[in-house]
Design a protein around this motif. Structure first.
Motif, PDB file in Angstrom:
ATOM      1  N   GLY A   1      -0.958  12.048  -0.742  1.00 56.16           N
ATOM      2  CA  GLY A   1      -0.540  13.634  -0.835  1.00 56.16           C
ATOM      3  C   GLY A   1      -1.411  14.218  -2.128  1.00 56.16           C
ATOM      4  N   VAL A   2      -1.222  13.462  -3.222  1.00 50.73           N
ATOM      5  CA  VAL A   2      -2.100  13.730  -4.228  1.00 50.73           C
ATOM      6  C   VAL A   2      -3.513  13.343  -4.002  1.00 50.73           C
ATOM      7  CG1 VAL A   2      -2.265  13.517  -6.950  1.00 50.73           C
ATOM      8  CG2 VAL A   2      -0.034  13.403  -5.879  1.00 50.73           C
ATOM      9  N   VAL A   3      -3.762  12.247  -3.571  1.00 48.85           N
ATOM     10  CA  VAL A   3      -4.852  11.554  -3.096  1.00 48.85           C
ATOM     11  C   VAL A   3      -4.767  11.125  -1.616  1.00 48.85           C
ATOM     12  CG1 VAL A   3      -5.929  10.832  -5.325  1.00 48.85           C
ATOM     13  CG2 VAL A   3      -4.378   9.448  -4.153  1.00 48.85           C
TER      14      VAL A   3
ATOM     15  N   TYR B   1       4.248  -3.869  -5.089  1.00 51.58           N
ATOM     16  CA  TYR B   1       4.069  -2.864  -6.358  1.00 51.58           C
ATOM     17  C   TYR B   1       3.005  -1.910  -5.898  1.00 51.58           C
ATOM     18  CZ  TYR B   1       7.723  -5.566  -8.177  1.00 51.58           C
ATOM     19  OH  TYR B   1       8.779  -6.429  -8.331  1.00 51.58           O
ATOM     20  N   VAL B   2       2.006  -2.429  -5.738  1.00 49.64           N
ATOM     21  CA  VAL B   2       0.649  -1.598  -5.205  1.00 49.64           C
ATOM     22  C   VAL B   2       0.776  -0.875  -4.023  1.00 49.64           C
ATOM     23  CG1 VAL B   2      -1.891  -1.705  -4.483  1.00 49.64           C
ATOM     24  CG2 VAL B   2      -0.866  -3.543  -6.338  1.00 49.64           C
ATOM     25  N   ALA B   3       1.372  -1.591  -3.090  1.00 51.01           N
ATOM     26  CA  ALA B   3       1.657  -0.853  -1.767  1.00 51.01           C
ATOM     27  C   ALA B   3       2.565   0.497  -1.857  1.00 51.01           C
ATOM     28  CB  ALA B   3       2.420  -1.746  -0.721  1.00 51.01           C
ATOM     29  N   LEU B   4       3.628   0.195  -2.614  1.00 53.24           N
ATOM     30  CA  LEU B   4       4.433   1.371  -2.853  1.00 53.24           C
ATOM     31  C   LEU B   4       4.039   2.483  -3.676  1.00 53.24           C
ATOM     32  CD1 LEU B   4       7.924  -0.891  -3.428  1.00 53.24           C
ATOM     33  CD2 LEU B   4       7.496   0.691  -1.234  1.00 53.24           C
ATOM     34  N   ALA B   5       2.990   2.132  -4.680  1.00 52.99           N
ATOM     35  CA  ALA B   5       2.493   3.107  -5.449  1.00 52.99           C
ATOM     36  C   ALA B   5       1.647   3.874  -4.707  1.00 52.99           C
ATOM     37  CB  ALA B   5       1.833   2.321  -6.721  1.00 52.99           C
ATOM     38  N   LYS B   6       0.951   3.186  -3.703  1.00 51.34           N
ATOM     39  CA  LYS B   6      -0.143   3.994  -2.836  1.00 51.34           C
ATOM     40  C   LYS B   6       0.741   4.957  -2.189  1.00 51.34           C
ATOM     41  CE  LYS B   6      -3.423   1.777  -0.810  1.00 51.34           C
ATOM     42  NZ  LYS B   6      -3.916   0.583   0.130  1.00 51.34           N
TER      43      LYS B   6
ATOM     44  N   VAL C   1      -2.836   2.295  -9.688  1.00 51.54           N
ATOM     45  CA  VAL C   1      -2.642   3.413  -8.655  1.00 51.54           C
ATOM     46  C   VAL C   1      -2.622   4.767  -9.032  1.00 51.54           C
ATOM     47  CG1 VAL C   1      -1.661   4.135  -6.285  1.00 51.54           C
ATOM     48  CG2 VAL C   1      -2.358   1.389  -6.754  1.00 51.54           C
ATOM     49  N   ALA C   2      -1.471   4.846  -9.813  1.00 51.41           N
ATOM     50  CA  ALA C   2      -1.219   6.136 -10.595  1.00 51.41           C
ATOM     51  C   ALA C   2      -2.319   6.672 -11.383  1.00 51.41           C
ATOM     52  CB  ALA C   2       0.021   5.984 -11.118  1.00 51.41           C
ATOM     53  N   ALA C   3      -2.933   5.910 -12.047  1.00 50.02           N
ATOM     54  CA  ALA C   3      -3.979   6.144 -13.010  1.00 50.02           C
ATOM     55  C   ALA C   3      -5.150   6.616 -12.367  1.00 50.02           C
ATOM     56  CB  ALA C   3      -4.611   5.054 -13.830  1.00 50.02           C
ATOM     57  N   LEU C   4      -5.547   6.132 -11.111  1.00 52.15           N
ATOM     58  CA  LEU C   4      -6.623   6.538 -10.362  1.00 52.15           C
ATOM     59  C   LEU C   4      -6.170   7.874  -9.427  1.00 52.15           C
ATOM     60  CD1 LEU C   4      -7.500   3.253  -8.362  1.00 52.15           C
ATOM     61  CD2 LEU C   4      -9.060   4.447 -10.117  1.00 52.15           C
ATOM     62  N   ALA C   5      -4.757   8.180  -9.078  1.00 51.89           N
ATOM     63  CA  ALA C   5      -4.401   9.094  -8.551  1.00 51.89           C
ATOM     64  C   ALA C   5      -4.423  10.440  -9.420  1.00 51.89           C
ATOM     65  CB  ALA C   5      -3.216   8.878  -7.932  1.00 51.89           C
TER      66      ALA C   5
ATOM     67  N   ILE D   1      -9.511   7.772 -17.688  1.00 50.61           N
ATOM     68  CA  ILE D   1     -10.199   7.536 -16.241  1.00 50.61           C
ATOM     69  C   ILE D   1     -10.109   8.906 -15.261  1.00 50.61           C
ATOM     70  CG2 ILE D   1      -9.754   5.914 -14.316  1.00 50.61           C
ATOM     71  CD1 ILE D   1      -8.316   4.296 -16.004  1.00 50.61           C
ATOM     72  N   PRO D   2     -11.254   9.242 -14.989  1.00 53.18           N
ATOM     73  CA  PRO D   2     -11.158  10.423 -14.102  1.00 53.18           C
ATOM     74  C   PRO D   2     -10.587  10.273 -12.836  1.00 53.18           C
ATOM     75  CG  PRO D   2     -13.488   9.998 -14.924  1.00 53.18           C
ATOM     76  CD  PRO D   2     -12.676   8.753 -15.119  1.00 53.18           C
ATOM     77  N   PRO D   3      -9.734  11.155 -12.336  1.00 52.58           N
ATOM     78  CA  PRO D   3      -9.198  10.890 -10.677  1.00 52.58           C
ATOM     79  C   PRO D   3     -10.086  10.917  -9.911  1.00 52.58           C
ATOM     80  CG  PRO D   3      -8.931  13.236 -11.608  1.00 52.58           C
ATOM     81  CD  PRO D   3      -9.676  12.425 -12.673  1.00 52.58           C
ATOM     82  N   VAL D   4      -9.609  10.073  -8.679  1.00 50.73           N
ATOM     83  CA  VAL D   4     -10.345   9.975  -7.645  1.00 50.73           C
ATOM     84  C   VAL D   4      -9.948  10.604  -6.388  1.00 50.73           C
ATOM     85  CG1 VAL D   4     -10.930   7.552  -8.305  1.00 50.73           C
ATOM     86  CG2 VAL D   4      -8.882   8.005  -6.739  1.00 50.73           C
ATOM     87  N   ASP D   5     -10.567  10.654  -5.358  1.00 52.36           N
ATOM     88  CA  ASP D   5     -10.280  11.544  -4.138  1.00 52.36           C
ATOM     89  C   ASP D   5      -9.316  10.656  -3.238  1.00 52.36           C
ATOM     90  OD1 ASP D   5     -11.379  13.843  -4.842  1.00 52.36           O
ATOM     91  OD2 ASP D   5     -13.422  12.798  -4.203  1.00 52.36           O
ATOM     92  N   LYS D   6      -9.553   9.356  -3.130  1.00 54.72           N
ATOM     93  CA  LYS D   6      -8.856   8.414  -2.182  1.00 54.72           C
ATOM     94  C   LYS D   6      -8.961   7.173  -2.973  1.00 54.72           C
ATOM     95  CE  LYS D   6      -8.960   6.777   2.537  1.00 54.72           C
ATOM     96  NZ  LYS D   6      -9.197   7.332   4.115  1.00 54.72           N
ATOM     97  N   ILE D   7      -7.586   6.329  -2.406  1.00 57.01           N
ATOM     98  CA  ILE D   7      -7.499   4.899  -3.182  1.00 57.01           C
ATOM     99  C   ILE D   7      -7.447   3.958  -1.891  1.00 57.01           C
ATOM    100  CG2 ILE D   7      -5.976   3.406  -4.336  1.00 57.01           C
ATOM    101  CD1 ILE D   7      -4.869   5.801  -6.003  1.00 57.01           C
ATOM    102  N   CYS D   8      -8.218   2.990  -1.959  1.00 48.34           N
ATOM    103  CA  CYS D   8      -8.219   2.083  -0.841  1.00 48.34           C
ATOM    104  C   CYS D   8      -7.974   0.434  -1.531  1.00 48.34           C
ATOM    105  CB  CYS D   8      -9.584   2.129  -0.200  1.00 48.34           C
ATOM    106  SG  CYS D   8      -9.898   3.470   0.810  1.00 48.34           S
ATOM    107  N   GLY D   9      -7.393  -0.266  -0.598  1.00 45.92           N
ATOM    108  CA  GLY D   9      -7.367  -1.672  -0.833  1.00 45.92           C
ATOM    109  C   GLY D   9      -6.298  -2.391  -0.847  1.00 45.92           C
ATOM    110  N   PRO D  10      -5.933  -3.640  -0.974  1.00 42.62           N
ATOM    111  CA  PRO D  10      -4.737  -4.263  -0.522  1.00 42.62           C
ATOM    112  C   PRO D  10      -4.112  -4.554  -1.964  1.00 42.62           C
ATOM    113  CG  PRO D  10      -6.513  -5.766  -0.710  1.00 42.62           C
ATOM    114  CD  PRO D  10      -7.325  -4.476  -0.650  1.00 42.62           C
ATOM    115  N   GLY D  11      -3.010  -5.045  -1.935  1.00 42.16           N
ATOM    116  CA  GLY D  11      -2.272  -5.658  -3.096  1.00 42.16           C
ATOM    117  C   GLY D  11      -0.857  -5.892  -2.899  1.00 42.16           C
ATOM    118  N   ASN D  12       0.036  -6.226  -3.883  1.00 43.11           N
ATOM    119  CA  ASN D  12       1.348  -6.808  -3.371  1.00 43.11           C
ATOM    120  C   ASN D  12       2.306  -5.497  -3.341  1.00 43.11           C
ATOM    121  OD1 ASN D  12       1.793  -5.488  -5.837  1.00 43.11           O
ATOM    122  ND2 ASN D  12       1.854  -7.484  -7.110  1.00 43.11           N
TER     123      ASN D  12
END
Ligand SMILES: NC(=O)c1ccc[n+]([C@@H]2O[C@H](COP(=O)([O-])OP(=O)(O)OC[C@H]3O[C@@H](n4cnc5c(N)ncnc54)[C@H](O)[C@@H]3O)[C@@H](O)[C@H]2O)c1
Ligand SMILES: N[C@H](CO)Cc1c[nH]c[nH+]1
Ligand SMILES: [Zn+2]
Length: 427
Positions: free
Chosen positions: A221-223, A211-216, A188-192, A198-209
């Motif tokens: 705000g960054v994404v 750790y994923v939820a807290l990272a999103k 999640v942080a690498a995408l953000a 890995i070039p950054p993205v504008d938005k991150i979508c998707g489910p996870g455990n």
């Protein structure tokens, strides 16, 4: 399973999400990726997923995708293709158009919709692989017209190195061209923030455990993010007419996702509650993921007894569950009273997995009580709006004085003069 009074039950979980340790872990990982990029990404992948990579092997190759096709069976391909058709048909109905209103004085006001340029989709794959989540993420983004969709998924599932071939085939079927073998908070942080690879993205979508939820939540705000789609949840609202075996099976269908998943029955019938408790014990012992499901039931499961349907529904609305099943004598009549739920499954044949895999609505849904204000992943998640304002000369001459009045009331003289200079010249 714990038996509690419905009126004593609040949100599905505490508002404080995750343990202090989990929050600290995620904060540390996100900061390391932000400051060190690929080096930290490779280090955490080795530490947490037990897979050693280098920057040249982060990205999935076409050869791997072709090889994955040889490892999946024909039944899977048939089913995932039909599911994709259902999901696409449902999401195409969500697509909205830009609009412009032209008024008699020449004023044009409107809303322009544009797809996001580059989005990151997270496909969970730590304990189990989720090819269905590939479709649920990717198809709405495609319907919105997003040109760059990048998928991330853990490099090992259930301790086995390698991305599950079913995920790769689902992604290829959906048309994903850019995929990286990274998972958890580090992905999640690498995408953000982006890394050298890995070039950054504008938005991150998707489910996870968790750790994923807290990272999103941490990178919001960054994404942009879709919602907090963390460990799965199910609430079944049932009366004495429900079949205890069906209720138990559906509760367990979500409990098996994660030790932190929650499965709750809210019922007006103590007899049903007791029968479901017995069924859960029987069915649990036959599940391959018994350990995970048992931890979920023991830690977050409950049977809530309500004196009336009104009290039961109030408890459901307070919990704002990710999934709600209604198994009562006349379930459609209760629908209008449900205020908060990510997805509502009505009647005994609308078992939750129907929505997880096949019906068409999205299975990436808000958890942890956030269905109070968040929605399922949908086409709007992948679009942004710009307002369009075109005032004609006539419109400005007719309304300019009122604009000046409002600007001067706010003490903003430069705003007033920007209008006044035009009125003076054009009147
Ligand atoms: N809400 C929804 O819409 C929805 C939909 C599908 C799945 N889910 C949920 O997705 C989750 C999938 O979980 P999963 O674990 O199988 O896969 P995952 O991909 O979400 O998480 C795996 C990653 O978690 C990280 N991780 C694991 N233990 C860690 C630790 N102790 N410290 C730091 N990082 C750690 C690792 O990096 C690993 O790659 C489940 O909770 C399931 O309920 C939710
Ligand atoms: N029930 C999950 C959402 O909480 C989605 C899913 C995918 N595969 C199976 N189930
Ligand atoms: Zn599920």
């Amino acid at each position: 399973m714990r038996k509690l009074r419905a009126e004593q039950f609040g949100l599905t979980r505490k508002v404080e999400y995750g343990s202090p340790e989990q929050n600290e872990t995620v904060a540390r990982i996100v900061e390391a990726i932000r400051t060190e990029g690929d080096a930290a990404l490779l280090r955490y992948t080795e530490e947490l997923d037990r897979v050693r990579l280098d920057t040249g092997t982060l990205r999935v190759t076409n050869d791997e995708i072709q090889a994955a096709y040889d490892r999946v069976d024909a039944d899977f391909l048939t089913a995932i293709r039909q599911a994709a058709l259902n999901i696409r048909a449902f999401h195409e109905k969500q697509l909205r158009q830009s609009w412009v209103d032209v008024q008699p004085d020449g004023t044009m006001l409107g809303q322009l919709l544009r797809p996001l340029k580059r989005v990151g989709v997270y496909v969970p794959g730590g304990k189990a692989a989720y090819p269905s989540s590939v479709l649920m993420n990717v198809i709405p983004a495609q319907v919105a017209g997003v040109p760059e969709i990048v998928m991330v998924t853990p490099p090992a599932t259930g301790g086995k190195t390698g991305i599950d071939p079913y995920i790769l085939v689902a992604a290829a079927e959906a048309g994903v061209k850019e995929m990286y073998r990274i998972g958890g908070a580090q992905a999640v942080a690498a995408l953000a923030y982006g890394t050298a690879t890995i070039p950054p993205v504008d938005k991150i979508c998707g489910p996870g455990n968790i750790y994923v939820a807290l990272a999103k939540r941490a990178v919001f705000g960054v994404v942009a993010i879709d919602s907090i789609a963390g460990p799965s949840e199910i609430v079944v609202l049932a009366d004495e007419t429900a079949d205890p075996a069906y209720v138990a099976a559906d509760l367990l269908s979500q409990a098996e996702h994660d030790e932190m998943a929650s499965a709750i029955l809210v019922t007006t019938s103590e007899a049903l509650g007791d029968a479901v408790a017995v069924e859960i014990e029987q069915q649990l012992s036959t599940l391959p993921r018994e350990g995970t499901a048992r931890q979920s039931i023991d830690g977050y499961g409950a049977i809530l007894l309500a004196d009336s349907m009104a009290e039961a529904i109030a408890a459901v609305n307070r919990m704002a569950p990710e999934h709600l099943e209604i198994m009562t004598a006349d379930p459609m009549t209760l629908l209008g009273r449900i205020e908060n739920a990510g997805a509502i499954f009505v009647g005994p044949y609308s078992s939750e997995p129907v929505g997880d895999y096949f019906a068409g609505p999205n299975h990436i849904l808000p958890t942890n009580g956030t269905a109070r204000f968040s929605s399922p992943v949908n086409v709007d998640d992948f679009m942004k709006k710009s307002s369009l304002i075109h005032y004609s000369k006539d419109a400005l001459l007719a309304n300019g004085d009122q604009i000046i009045t409002l600007a001067r009331h706010e003490g903003l003289e430069a705003h007033a003069r920007a209008i006044e200079i035009r009125l003076e010249r054009e009147r």
